[in-house]
Design a protein around this motif. Sequence first.
Motif, PDB file in Angstrom:
ATOM      1  N   GLY A   1      -2.157   2.573  -1.496  1.00 42.11           N
ATOM      2  CA  GLY A   1      -1.106   3.469  -1.012  1.00 42.11           C
ATOM      3  C   GLY A   1       0.031   2.792  -0.277  1.00 42.11           C
ATOM      4  O   GLY A   1       0.741   3.449   0.483  1.00 42.11           O
ATOM      5  N   PHE A   2       0.240   1.511  -0.496  1.00 38.98           N
ATOM      6  CA  PHE A   2       1.411   0.876   0.096  1.00 38.98           C
ATOM      7  C   PHE A   2       2.272   0.218  -0.979  1.00 38.98           C
ATOM      8  O   PHE A   2       1.785  -0.140  -2.053  1.00 38.98           O
ATOM      9  CB  PHE A   2       1.035  -0.104   1.210  1.00 38.98           C
ATOM     10  N   ARG A   3       3.568   0.125  -0.668  1.00 36.86           N
ATOM     11  CA  ARG A   3       4.567  -0.402  -1.595  1.00 36.86           C
ATOM     12  C   ARG A   3       5.093  -1.713  -1.049  1.00 36.86           C
ATOM     13  O   ARG A   3       5.521  -1.775   0.092  1.00 36.86           O
ATOM     14  CB  ARG A   3       5.704   0.598  -1.750  1.00 36.86           C
ATOM     15  N   MET A   4       5.054  -2.772  -1.869  1.00 40.96           N
ATOM     16  CA  MET A   4       5.567  -4.056  -1.382  1.00 40.96           C
ATOM     17  C   MET A   4       6.519  -4.700  -2.385  1.00 40.96           C
ATOM     18  O   MET A   4       6.393  -4.546  -3.589  1.00 40.96           O
ATOM     19  CB  MET A   4       4.427  -5.021  -1.036  1.00 40.96           C
TER      20      MET A   4
ATOM     21  N   VAL B   1      -1.135   5.284   5.795  1.00 42.14           N
ATOM     22  CA  VAL B   1      -1.021   3.857   5.499  1.00 42.14           C
ATOM     23  C   VAL B   1       0.267   3.315   6.119  1.00 42.14           C
ATOM     24  O   VAL B   1       1.321   3.961   6.035  1.00 42.14           O
ATOM     25  CB  VAL B   1      -1.002   3.630   3.971  1.00 42.14           C
ATOM     26  N   VAL B   2       0.171   2.147   6.740  1.00 37.66           N
ATOM     27  CA  VAL B   2       1.327   1.514   7.374  1.00 37.66           C
ATOM     28  C   VAL B   2       1.625   0.197   6.662  1.00 37.66           C
ATOM     29  O   VAL B   2       0.758  -0.670   6.550  1.00 37.66           O
ATOM     30  CB  VAL B   2       1.046   1.248   8.875  1.00 37.66           C
ATOM     31  N   PHE B   3       2.869   0.060   6.170  1.00 40.42           N
ATOM     32  CA  PHE B   3       3.324  -1.167   5.529  1.00 40.42           C
ATOM     33  C   PHE B   3       4.836  -1.099   5.459  1.00 40.42           C
ATOM     34  O   PHE B   3       5.371  -0.045   5.096  1.00 40.42           O
ATOM     35  CB  PHE B   3       2.751  -1.300   4.106  1.00 40.42           C
ATOM     36  N   TYR B   4       5.589  -2.183   5.796  1.00 42.53           N
ATOM     37  CA  TYR B   4       5.130  -3.471   6.210  1.00 42.53           C
ATOM     38  C   TYR B   4       4.402  -3.406   7.559  1.00 42.53           C
ATOM     39  O   TYR B   4       4.521  -2.402   8.284  1.00 42.53           O
ATOM     40  CB  TYR B   4       6.312  -4.471   6.305  1.00 42.53           C
ATOM     41  N   PRO B   5       3.721  -4.505   7.924  1.00 41.77           N
ATOM     42  CA  PRO B   5       2.905  -4.495   9.137  1.00 41.77           C
ATOM     43  C   PRO B   5       3.727  -4.253  10.404  1.00 41.77           C
ATOM     44  O   PRO B   5       4.850  -4.731  10.530  1.00 41.77           O
ATOM     45  CB  PRO B   5       2.305  -5.901   9.158  1.00 41.77           C
TER      46      PRO B   5
ATOM     47  N   THR C   1       4.352  -9.403  11.615  1.00 39.79           N
ATOM     48  CA  THR C   1       3.917  -9.827  10.280  1.00 39.79           C
ATOM     49  C   THR C   1       3.037 -11.076  10.289  1.00 39.79           C
ATOM     50  O   THR C   1       2.509 -11.463   9.249  1.00 39.79           O
ATOM     51  CB  THR C   1       5.142 -10.104   9.382  1.00 39.79           C
TER      52      THR C   1
END
Lengths: 137, 398
Positions: A95-98, A38-42, A15
């Motif tokens: 396209g990522f959820r945080m 898409v990749v998340f979290y890093p 991160t």
Amino acid sequence: MPAPRPQPRFPEPDTQPFWEATKEHRLTYQTCRSCTKVVFYPRAHCPHCGSRDLEWHDSKGLGTVYTYSVVRLNRHPAFAELGPYAVAYVDLDEGFRMLTNIVGVADPVKDVHIGMRVKVRWEDQESGISLPMFEPA
Amino acid sequence: MAVQSRDAAIVGIYEYPRRRAPGVSVLQIKAECAARALEDAGLSWKDVDGLYDAQDGPGMAGLSLAEYFGFKPNVIDTTAVGGSSYEFHASHALRDIQRGKVKVALLTYGSTAASDARRIGTGGGMGGWGAPSPLSNMTDPWGMTLISNYAMVAHRHMYQYGTTSEQLARIAVVTRAHAMRNPEAVQAMKDLEFENVREITVEDVLSSRMIADPLHLLDCCMISDGGGAVVIASRDVVRDTRQKPVWIIGAGEATKYVENDGDITVSAAAQSGPLAFGEAGVRPEEIDVAMIYDSFTITVLVCLEDLGFCKKGEGGQFVSEDRLHFQAKLKPALNTDGGGLSSNHPGMRGIFLLIEATRQLRGQSTSQVPDAKLAVAHGNGGQLGGNHTGGTIILARD
């Protein structure tokens, strides 16, 4: 003065690039060159296919509240005196959820809704990094 | 119907009766519960050859515990996946017994969460401890308490399916009714200084103070001290035990976590449930008693759906019908000991799900369902709206 919020701690190599970018108020995420997801979290690898060939991007910082809660009781000294505040998962347009906070509303109990459009608002921290929070777009 | 295995059975149980136990250690609670559960089974200290532990004590879990207890087990399993660890242990004990590695498996739990004044739900564990991880670095700064994590599941469930706070409250009302019939639960609520130790109404839940929208105080479990032990034995050992055996006929394990396109209203039970019911060869509608991890009311609602008791999104309607109470017309009865909401929640409640399910199938519950034959115990560990585990165990009597 309330105690400082818990900060990301380093070394934490997955991160660290994300938090470095926040110093320039850039909200970053990754995609996988192998499976395009898409990749998340890093991470250093793609959780969808295991590839280590990832690419960083800057998000426009626009998204939608997926869900939220208004915290009325938190005994941690950084939050204990804050009054009600909203934690939320926001789905960014890329396209990522945080996880984040929804700020910039008069009353989080009444003024935060699932599906509402939000944009990033940076809250600079004494540690040097900046926290991406979100306010109504 | 598939042929149900009758390879391993719960033969001994014990629930530590005190919910405030100052001056007693986690290890002492575990050892006392172990001795009493073995006594319940009619087995001895030296019979234990499999040790299952969720790392609740000090030191290197398996080694330290074997040494403290005075065991030299052939199998040590220290799976630690939160409150569902004991359903995972029961699953592993079944597997180890089926392979002939273990004859008498011992599961123990001890906690002094209340005496330690651990703020489990409201920020006590937040940030700054242990080595940083990617998840902690992407979570800690925003002040998400454990309760608000579950509350986010509830909000999304309400948004997608029209579920109401009144429907969630019904779960708390039923478990309190069961708790008031359980002397240990009543004493627990007194010892933990509950404001009102009595049966509650939906209105009581809705008028209790909001902790994290939309979860009220009475949607949340207590934080107690406590512990317990479960003894699981192989078929040939079962012949010589004191109590009627409660067979483990199905087991399922699963994980779930936040995904970019995931549905937060679906829990790990959607994976572990079908695995367990499939192995058992029974259907949810056949289940008489359901012990489902009630960390919060929303946990029960989501898990009932995911286990297949009703369709996804219909949990609110399902819990509003004449069921869950032990004298209700419809199956299943829910958390007949009073649950984590009103009897016992020292942090990892999963062992009590196995214990109360066993009492029901023996006919020993304080809210006994007449002629209960089939039970499910479903543990949820971690955080429902974040990374969590689901462990499902199906139990049957002879």
